[in-house]
Design an enzyme around this catalytic site. Structure first.
Site, PDB file in Angstrom:
ATOM      1  N   CYS A 160     -11.038   3.017  -0.048  1.00 38.04           N
ATOM      2  CA  CYS A 160      -9.610   3.208   0.199  1.00 38.04           C
ATOM      3  C   CYS A 160      -9.281   2.400   1.437  1.00 38.04           C
ATOM      4  O   CYS A 160     -10.017   2.475   2.436  1.00 38.04           O
ATOM      5  CB  CYS A 160      -9.283   4.685   0.422  1.00 38.04           C
ATOM      6  SG  CYS A 160      -7.574   4.990   0.956  1.00 38.04           S
ATOM      7  N   THR A 161      -8.207   1.633   1.398  1.00 35.19           N
ATOM      8  CA  THR A 161      -7.904   0.752   2.527  1.00 35.19           C
ATOM      9  C   THR A 161      -7.486   1.508   3.784  1.00 35.19           C
ATOM     10  O   THR A 161      -7.421   0.923   4.865  1.00 35.19           O
ATOM     11  CB  THR A 161      -6.805  -0.262   2.149  1.00 35.19           C
ATOM     12  OG1 THR A 161      -5.654   0.426   1.636  1.00 35.19           O
ATOM     13  CG2 THR A 161      -7.321  -1.243   1.102  1.00 35.19           C
ATOM     14  N   HIS A 162      -7.218   2.803   3.663  1.00 34.89           N
ATOM     15  CA  HIS A 162      -6.965   3.613   4.854  1.00 34.89           C
ATOM     16  C   HIS A 162      -8.244   3.836   5.668  1.00 34.89           C
ATOM     17  O   HIS A 162      -8.177   4.003   6.887  1.00 34.89           O
ATOM     18  CB  HIS A 162      -6.408   4.990   4.463  1.00 34.89           C
ATOM     19  CG  HIS A 162      -4.942   5.012   4.218  1.00 34.89           C
ATOM     20  ND1 HIS A 162      -4.372   4.591   3.035  1.00 34.89           N
ATOM     21  CD2 HIS A 162      -3.905   5.412   5.000  1.00 34.89           C
ATOM     22  CE1 HIS A 162      -3.063   4.744   3.100  1.00 34.89           C
ATOM     23  NE2 HIS A 162      -2.755   5.237   4.284  1.00 34.89           N
TER      24      HIS A 162
ATOM     25  N   CYS B 248      -4.414  -1.370  -2.076  1.00 33.65           N
ATOM     26  CA  CYS B 248      -4.601   0.061  -2.329  1.00 33.65           C
ATOM     27  C   CYS B 248      -5.547   0.201  -3.503  1.00 33.65           C
ATOM     28  O   CYS B 248      -5.251  -0.280  -4.602  1.00 33.65           O
ATOM     29  CB  CYS B 248      -3.257   0.719  -2.641  1.00 33.65           C
ATOM     30  SG  CYS B 248      -3.375   2.440  -3.195  1.00 33.65           S
ATOM     31  N   ASN B 249      -6.686   0.824  -3.276  1.00 30.65           N
ATOM     32  CA  ASN B 249      -7.672   0.961  -4.351  1.00 30.65           C
ATOM     33  C   ASN B 249      -7.139   1.786  -5.505  1.00 30.65           C
ATOM     34  O   ASN B 249      -7.349   1.444  -6.676  1.00 30.65           O
ATOM     35  CB  ASN B 249      -8.953   1.596  -3.802  1.00 30.65           C
ATOM     36  CG  ASN B 249      -9.703   0.678  -2.864  1.00 30.65           C
ATOM     37  OD1 ASN B 249      -9.341   0.558  -1.690  1.00 30.65           O
ATOM     38  ND2 ASN B 249     -10.736   0.027  -3.361  1.00 30.65           N
ATOM     39  N   THR B 250      -6.454   2.885  -5.199  1.00 28.39           N
ATOM     40  CA  THR B 250      -5.940   3.758  -6.254  1.00 28.39           C
ATOM     41  C   THR B 250      -4.961   3.007  -7.143  1.00 28.39           C
ATOM     42  O   THR B 250      -5.046   3.060  -8.377  1.00 28.39           O
ATOM     43  CB  THR B 250      -5.254   4.994  -5.640  1.00 28.39           C
ATOM     44  OG1 THR B 250      -6.187   5.698  -4.816  1.00 28.39           O
ATOM     45  CG2 THR B 250      -4.759   5.930  -6.727  1.00 28.39           C
TER      46      THR B 250
ATOM     47  N   TYR C 118      -1.298   8.464  -2.937  1.00 30.28           N
ATOM     48  CA  TYR C 118      -1.290   8.027  -4.325  1.00 30.28           C
ATOM     49  C   TYR C 118      -2.354   8.709  -5.174  1.00 30.28           C
ATOM     50  O   TYR C 118      -2.214   8.809  -6.392  1.00 30.28           O
ATOM     51  CB  TYR C 118      -1.513   6.512  -4.390  1.00 30.28           C
ATOM     52  CG  TYR C 118      -0.248   5.685  -4.293  1.00 30.28           C
ATOM     53  CD1 TYR C 118       0.999   6.272  -4.088  1.00 30.28           C
ATOM     54  CD2 TYR C 118      -0.308   4.304  -4.406  1.00 30.28           C
ATOM     55  CE1 TYR C 118       2.148   5.508  -3.999  1.00 30.28           C
ATOM     56  CE2 TYR C 118       0.838   3.521  -4.321  1.00 30.28           C
ATOM     57  CZ  TYR C 118       2.065   4.131  -4.117  1.00 30.28           C
ATOM     58  OH  TYR C 118       3.198   3.365  -4.044  1.00 30.28           O
ATOM     59  N   GLY C 119      -3.434   9.119  -4.553  1.00 35.45           N
ATOM     60  CA  GLY C 119      -4.550   9.684  -5.308  1.00 35.45           C
ATOM     61  C   GLY C 119      -4.212  10.948  -6.075  1.00 35.45           C
ATOM     62  O   GLY C 119      -4.971  11.378  -6.944  1.00 35.45           O
TER      63      GLY C 119
ATOM     64  N   ASP D 211       0.861  -1.189   0.000  1.00 35.33           N
ATOM     65  CA  ASP D 211       0.000   0.000   0.000  1.00 35.33           C
ATOM     66  C   ASP D 211       0.895   1.236   0.000  1.00 35.33           C
ATOM     67  O   ASP D 211       2.115   1.148   0.150  1.00 35.33           O
ATOM     68  CB  ASP D 211      -0.918  -0.003   1.224  1.00 35.33           C
ATOM     69  CG  ASP D 211      -2.010   1.060   1.155  1.00 35.33           C
ATOM     70  OD1 ASP D 211      -2.263   1.604   0.056  1.00 35.33           O
ATOM     71  OD2 ASP D 211      -2.618   1.371   2.192  1.00 35.33           O
TER      72      ASP D 211
END
Length: 272
Positions: free
Chosen positions: A183-185, A73-75, A41-42, A9
């Site tokens: 988002c994994t955060h 990480c979705n992004t 990252y976004g 991530d």
């Protein structure tokens, strides 16, 4: 040491996914790689994101002999997976926003996706909505600030609830009954998000589904003897980061999570 599961991530968000995987595979070895030098990252350009992630993950896979990579990480998952799979010879699992289960669960057919600006604007996200939530009104909310707030909470134990309420005010006004944490955060902020949004909003993330997928893939690549050997040994956990240094709070949290090794990985674009 047996081949570890490598979870990747931009920051500490992927720990929420790693925790779900460990519930199913508690005796496995794990490597956690977070590219905190380039967080969030976004806000990165697509090609910069792809080249940096592939080079970094490939480097750590070669060093650790990982059995599988989880891009938590979705992004990154929306853009990096094809290039990463073309580079690596081991399975790669990405994160898919939980749009489908959200649409199935919603009674009002008003759902939301809370993610980074990068995930919100990707064509892939709109394809998911078209395919799985065509009968729903879907609101999209992009925030990089929430990523940094999650990082701050983990590092310091503190969170500005007044500011969180301000960031979430458009979601409160949208009158949703299901919100996808894309988002994994964001599962790191689950309790605080629920407090602001109220019990009428169900929060969904993809951690459990990812864990099940990882378990299935490992079962396909390992013999029964290897699985049994893994079950009989203690788990070894290593963490790698890219920033010049990490805070004492974050280091302490990682040790408390069970990581025996914390090490900086030097790579391109990691001098921030």
């Amino acid at each position: 040491m047996s081949q570890p599961i490598l979870v990747f991530d931009s920051g500490i968000g992927g720990l929420s996914v790693l925790a779900e995987i460990r519930k199913l595979l508690p005796h496995h070895n794990y490597c956690y790689l977070f590219d905190n030098a380039r967080l969030p990252y976004g806000e990165l350009e697509e090609q910069e994101l792809i080249s940096g992630c592939v080079a970094l993950i490939d480097q750590v896979v070669e060093r650790t002999h990982a059995a599988i990579v989880v891009v938590a990480c979705n992004t990154a998952s929306t853009v990096v997976l094809p290039a990463l799979r073309a580079t690596l010879s081991i399975p790669v699992v990405g994160v898919v926003p939980a749009i489908k289960p959200a649409a199935q669960l919603s009674k009002s057919k008003r759902i939301g996706l809370l993610a980074t600006p990068g995930t919100v604007k990707r064509h892939y996200t709109y394809e998911l909505i078209s395919q799985f939530a065509d009968d729903c009104h879907v609101e999209l909310f992009g925030s990089s600030e929430l990523v940094l707030m999650a990082e701050q909470k983990i590092a310091t134990g503190q969170l500005d609830m007044a500011r969180l309420a301000q960031v979430l005010s458009p979601i409160v006004e949208a009158d949703l009954d299901v919100l996808v944490l894309g988002c994994t955060h964001f599962p790191m902020l689950r309790d605080e998000l629920q407090q602001v949004l109220g019990k009428g909003v169900t929060l969904l993330d993809s951690g459990e589904a990812i864990a099940k997928r990882v378990k299935t893939l490992l079962a396909e690549t390992k013999s029964e003897q290897q699985v049994q050997e893994d079950a009989n040994r203690d788990s070894v956990m290593q963490a790698f980061y890219t920033k010049a240094e990490i805070s004492e709070g974050l280091a302490s949290m990682l040790v408390d999570c069970g990581f025996s090794t914390l090490e900086r990985i030097t790579t391109i674009n990691s001098n921030r």
